[in-house]
Design an enzyme around this catalytic site. Structure first.
Site, short mmCIF file in Angstrom:
data_model
loop_
_atom_site.label_atom_id
_atom_site.label_comp_id
_atom_site.label_asym_id
_atom_site.label_seq_id
_atom_site.Cartn_x
_atom_site.Cartn_y
_atom_site.Cartn_z
N ASP A 95 0.80 -1.23 0.00
CA ASP A 95 0.00 0.00 0.00
C ASP A 95 0.82 1.28 0.00
O ASP A 95 0.34 2.34 -0.37
CB ASP A 95 -0.93 0.02 1.23
CG ASP A 95 -0.17 -0.12 2.54
OD1 ASP A 95 1.06 -0.28 2.50
OD2 ASP A 95 -0.81 -0.10 3.60
N HIS A 96 2.10 1.20 0.39
CA HIS A 96 2.88 2.43 0.55
C HIS A 96 3.60 2.87 -0.73
O HIS A 96 4.10 3.98 -0.78
CB HIS A 96 3.94 2.24 1.64
CG HIS A 96 3.42 2.40 3.03
ND1 HIS A 96 2.44 1.60 3.55
CD2 HIS A 96 3.74 3.29 4.01
CE1 HIS A 96 2.20 1.98 4.80
NE2 HIS A 96 2.96 3.00 5.09
N ASP A 160 4.15 -1.09 11.55
CA ASP A 160 3.67 0.22 11.16
C ASP A 160 3.05 0.84 12.39
O ASP A 160 2.31 0.17 13.12
CB ASP A 160 2.62 0.10 10.05
CG ASP A 160 2.28 1.47 9.49
OD1 ASP A 160 2.77 1.79 8.40
OD2 ASP A 160 1.53 2.21 10.15
N ARG A 449 -0.87 12.44 10.08
CA ARG A 449 0.43 13.10 10.26
C ARG A 449 0.57 14.29 9.34
O ARG A 449 0.17 14.21 8.18
CB ARG A 449 1.55 12.11 9.93
CG ARG A 449 1.57 11.02 10.92
CD ARG A 449 2.89 10.30 10.95
NE ARG A 449 2.81 9.48 12.12
CZ ARG A 449 3.33 8.28 12.24
NH1 ARG A 449 4.04 7.79 11.24
NH2 ARG A 449 3.18 7.61 13.34
N SER A 644 7.04 7.21 13.00
CA SER A 644 6.89 5.92 12.36
C SER A 644 7.61 4.78 13.07
O SER A 644 8.50 4.98 13.88
CB SER A 644 7.41 6.05 10.94
OG SER A 644 7.91 4.85 10.47
N ARG A 646 9.39 2.70 11.30
CA ARG A 646 10.42 2.26 10.36
C ARG A 646 11.76 2.05 11.07
O ARG A 646 12.32 2.96 11.66
CB ARG A 646 10.55 3.27 9.20
CG ARG A 646 10.99 4.64 9.62
CD ARG A 646 10.85 5.65 8.48
NE ARG A 646 9.46 6.02 8.32
CZ ARG A 646 9.03 7.21 7.89
NH1 ARG A 646 9.89 8.13 7.54
NH2 ARG A 646 7.75 7.47 7.79
C1 MIC Z 1 3.91 6.36 8.30
O1 MIC Z 1 2.73 6.64 8.38
O2 MIC Z 1 4.82 7.16 8.60
C2 MIC Z 1 4.28 4.99 7.84
C3 MIC Z 1 4.94 5.13 6.55
O3 MIC Z 1 3.13 4.22 7.65
C4 MIC Z 1 5.18 4.39 8.89
C5 MIC Z 1 5.82 3.17 8.51
C6 MIC Z 1 6.96 3.36 7.62
O4 MIC Z 1 7.80 4.21 7.85
O5 MIC Z 1 7.03 2.60 6.66
C7 MIC Z 1 4.58 4.19 10.25
O6 MIC Z 1 3.74 4.95 10.62
O7 MIC Z 1 5.02 3.30 10.98
FE1 SF4 Z 2 -0.25 4.58 5.13
FE2 SF4 Z 2 1.04 5.33 7.37
FE3 SF4 Z 2 -0.49 7.04 5.99
FE4 SF4 Z 2 -1.60 5.10 7.31
S1 SF4 Z 2 -0.44 6.78 8.19
S2 SF4 Z 2 -2.13 5.75 5.24
S3 SF4 Z 2 -0.15 3.44 7.04
S4 SF4 Z 2 1.37 6.07 5.32
#
Ligand code: MIC
Ligand code: SF4
Length: 754
Positions: A95-96, A160, A449, A644, A646
């Site tokens: 999905d990313h 995640d 975010r 995140s 990550r």
């Molecule tokens: C995000 O919303 O920042 C992400 C991308 O979903 C991350 C995960 C990632 O860095 O791949 C998260 O929230 O954990």
């Molecule tokens: Fe995707 Fe993270 Fe955004 Fe949710 S917050 S839609 S998991 S990138």
């Protein structure tokens, strides 16, 4: 069909005994969070009560979820663990990696072309190790999990931070780094410090323009981005019961933004309705048999102050819509106060883009409420001002919304674009026209975010977070300060009209439907499946184990950067264009800390190379230290690593030779990620010592050679003028975690044991 129904039934079968054991040791009425935690102890029945905020506890989660951006690293690590199959039901969701530009079909095809190698890798690893794979376009991980896998009283971890979304169905679902997921998939215990408990009592009922999103926007304003750190937030009260399951999901989802370990709600009718509507009556039947264990005890909710570490009360009847932002999700402003605040702060009032979607607000209910606003505006002859982009949460939501005419409603809005069922702009996968000009502008979205540069890479984009219906209303008015409760709009005939309050359906009246949900089941026996990683790939790289600690004090370490202010995982390992290197540690390391602000010159990605005295980009300077065999350390401010899950943010410094990260405080997941990868995650005993760190400093650890739990580390800091300071650094490593440090990483230990 219900996935893994036998696993769910087994969890429920042992619930009564586990809860009885928990009652024995805790000796007082139990919150829901405690019930779920104690029902998932690795050892089985509880034999001792754990101290919240202090005891490390081994848990046995029921399942694991991963998304494509983090799964690559998680699975590359799992491949080193020497196991034939995953030990618990696990899924990967693509999905990313899908960029939003033109619209769903074209964008998806483009993503398949660009990321083919990575998708094939994920698909074959899943096939081999017994992991379910949700193909690109199937939907956003947390919506798909809510629709298919989440179950009341269950425990899940996911790579995640928004894994917490599943609290909407009464789970304890926790975001972790990939190394933690590897533990659970390898059949080992998963360790967590016993969380503290925050109770949020919801009274009254939502009405008018207010939605579930406003509950969490308000809570974020109260608790701030670190107020939930180390805590589970448990919602209860008549107001909680009145919310839909997806609305509960929204609240839990954005709990990640206050640093909460997770959030959850007791099992109730909204969950029954949602489970039944998503084809899981079997789960309802099983859960109903133990319903008393799937919510907190009545005594707890009657006198919450006695049982929670902190209690907040919110009256939903009095709550008004909020907009949070810019640049941080906890800057909460009631819509009615936005005009004054925006003018005072010089935030651009014109809105160019409005985006609905992201894992937190892309349910059928969300789309239906937003669509009702568009419908009303069209009927009243109001021309929309901003462009409206929509990412449905899953193919099931999209298909059903299309069948029910919701997508057609959005399309009446001439500027609407329906993007893929994926993260899209929420993770910077957005080819926004003109963003490279870096003009100052405002956007509004229903995401969770809004850190600088996140959606479009432009540091001057002011992003505000709101509910989908507010996003739709602001899109129509084109103004950040539009208050639909009081303000009017001018229609095509020059008349002043007011928008009606949003109306929506919690669940589709005709039920959900989908033709192809995008799920790929793994092979029964995957032993013959080949996973191919080309040695010349710039997207994927097999991992080399990190080297073990030599047992000596680290000496002569140079300061790489003293980061000032907010340093989220987006600052440490940016997403957007860098997502493509998530499976290639060396390549992605070129983004290490490029977003962090250097305390000494207030610039990003410009630090002093102490070997040459010249300034350079952070990754380049660090590579120079590494080449010279010189260790280094990173210094940071409060809540370092927020955001995140990550683990790249921990693996990159590890890979490039940074030895320690010394900060005022850490976000939970990042601290664990550093530990897992064999780094030193340290905090100043005296926060003011941060001020003592100078640009040319060299660090000698004095007692690392006797590294032990509960013993601060002493560090001699030598300044360029010949003076020194000895500072004390706290750490939270227990025996086992010190073992990870010694072995070079947690994974090295697993591999040794295998
Ligand atoms: C995000 O919303 O920042 C992400 C991308 O979903 C991350 C995960 C990632 O860095 O791949 C998260 O929230 O954990
Ligand atoms: Fe995707 Fe993270 Fe955004 Fe949710 S917050 S839609 S998991 S990138």
């Amino acid at each position: 069909m219900t996935f893994d129904i036998n696993m769910i039934k087994k969890v429920y079968e042992r619930y009564p005994e586990r809860i009885a054991a928990a009652r024995q040791v805790v000796q007082k009425p139990l919150t829901l969070a405690e019930k779920i935690l104690y029902a998932h102890l690795w050892q089985g029945n509880a034999t001792e009560a754990y101290e919240r905020g202090n005891s490390y506890v081994d848990f046995a989660p029921d399942r694991v979820a991963m998304q494509d951006a983090t799964a690559q690293m998680a699975l590359l690590q799992f491949m080193q663990a020497g196991k034939a199959k995953v030990a618990v039901p696990s899924t990967v969701h693509a999905d990313h990696l899908i960029q939003a530009k033109i619209g769903a079909d074209k964008d998806l095809q483009e993503a398949l072309n660009k990321n083919n190698e990575v998708f094939n890798f994920l698909s074959s690893v899943c096939d081999k190790y017994g992991i379910g794979f949700w193909k690109p376009g199937a939907g956003i991980i947390h919506q798909v999990v809510l629709e298919n896998y989440a179950f009341p009283g269950g425990m899940m971890i996911g790579t995640d931070s928004h894994t917490v979304n599943a609290g909407g169905l009464g789970m304890v679902a926790i975001g972790v780094g990939g190394a933690d997921a590897v533990d659970v998939m390898a059949g080992m215990a998963w360790e967590l410090k016993m969380p503290k408990l925050i109770g949020v009592k919801l009274t009254g009922k939502l009405n008018g323009w207010t939605s579930a999103k406003d509950v969490i926007l308000k809570v974020a304003g109260i608790l701030t981005v670190k107020g939930g750190t180390g805590a589970i937030v448990e919602y209860f009260g008549e107001g909680a019961v009145s919310l839909s399951a997806t609305g509960k999901g929204t609240i839990c989802n954005m709990g990640a933004e206050i640093g909460a370990t997770t959030s959850t709600f007791g099992y109730d009718d909204s969950m029954r309705r949602y489970l039944a509507a998503t084809g899981r009556q079997e789960v309802v039947d099983a859960a109903d048999k133990i319903a008393e264990h799937l919510t907190g005890d009545a005594e707890v909710y009657a006198e919450p102050e006695k049982y929670f570490d902190q209690v907040i009360e919110i009256n939903l009847s009095e709550l008004t819509p909020h907009l949070n932002g810019p640049f941080t999700p906890d800057l909460a402003t009631p819509v009615a106060e936005m005009r004054d605040k925006a003018i005072a702060n010089d935030w651009p009032l014109d809105i160019e883009w409005a985006l609905i979607g992201s894992c937190t607000n892309s349910s059928y209910e969300d789309l239906s409420r937003a669509a009702s606003i568009v419908e009303d505006a069209v009927a009243k002859g109001v021309k929309p001002k901003a462009i409206l982009g929509i990412n449905p949460g899953s193919e099931q939501v999209r298909y059903t919304a299309e069948r029910d005419g919701l997508l057609d409603t959005f399309k009446k809005f001439e500027n609407a674009r329906i993007f893929t069922n994926a993260c899209g702009p929420c993770i910077g996968q957005w080819d926004r026209e003109g963003a490279e000009k870096q003009e100052k502008n405002s956007i509004i979205h229903s995401f969770n975010r809004n850190f600088a540069k996140r959606a479009d890479g432009n540091p001057n984009t002011h992003a505000f977070v709101a509910s989908p219906e507010m996003v739709a209303a602001v899109a129509i008015s084109g103004r950040l300060d539009f208050n639909p409760i009081t303000d009017t709009l001018t229609n095509q005939n020059g008349e002043q009209v007011k928008l009606d309050e949003p109306k929506g359906s919690e669940l589709p009246a005709k039920g959900f439907d989908v033709e192809d949900n995008g799920y790929q089941a793994p092979a029964e026996d995957g032993s013959a499946v080949q996973v191919i990683v080309s040695p010349t790939s710039d997207r994927l790289q097999l991992l080399e184990p990190f080297s073990p600690w030599d047992g000596k004090n680290i000496t002569g370490a140079k300061l790489l950067i003293k980061a000032e202010g907010k340093c989220t995982t987006d600052h440490i390992s940016m997403a957007g264009p860098w997502l493509k290197y998530r499976g290639h540690l060396d390549n992605i390391s070129n983004n290490m800390l490029i977003g962090a602000v250097n305390f000494f010159n207030k610039e990003t990605n410009r630090v002093k190379n102490q070997l040459t005295g010249e300034y350079g980009e952070v990754p380049a300077v660090q590579r120079a230290y590494k080449a010279a065999g010189i260790p280094s350390i990173v210094v940071g401010d409060q809540n370092y690593g927020e955001g995140s899950s990550r683990e790249h943010a921990a693996m990159e410094p590890r890979h490039l030779g940074v030895k320690a990260v010394l900060v005022k405080s850490f976000a939970r997941i990042h601290e664990t990620n550093l530990k897992k990868q064999g780094m030193l995650a340290l905090t100043f005993v005296n926060a003011e010592d941060y001020d003592k760190i100078q640009e040319d400093d060299t660090f000698d650890f004095l007692n690392l050679d006797s590294f032990a739990p509960n013993t601060p580390l002493q560090i001699l800091v030598s300044h360029s003028d010949g003076t020194t300071d000895t500072i004390l650094a706290n750490h939270t490593y227990n025996e086992q975690q010190i073992g990870w440090f010694k072995a070079g990483s947690a994974l090295n230990l697993i591999a040794q044991e295998a």
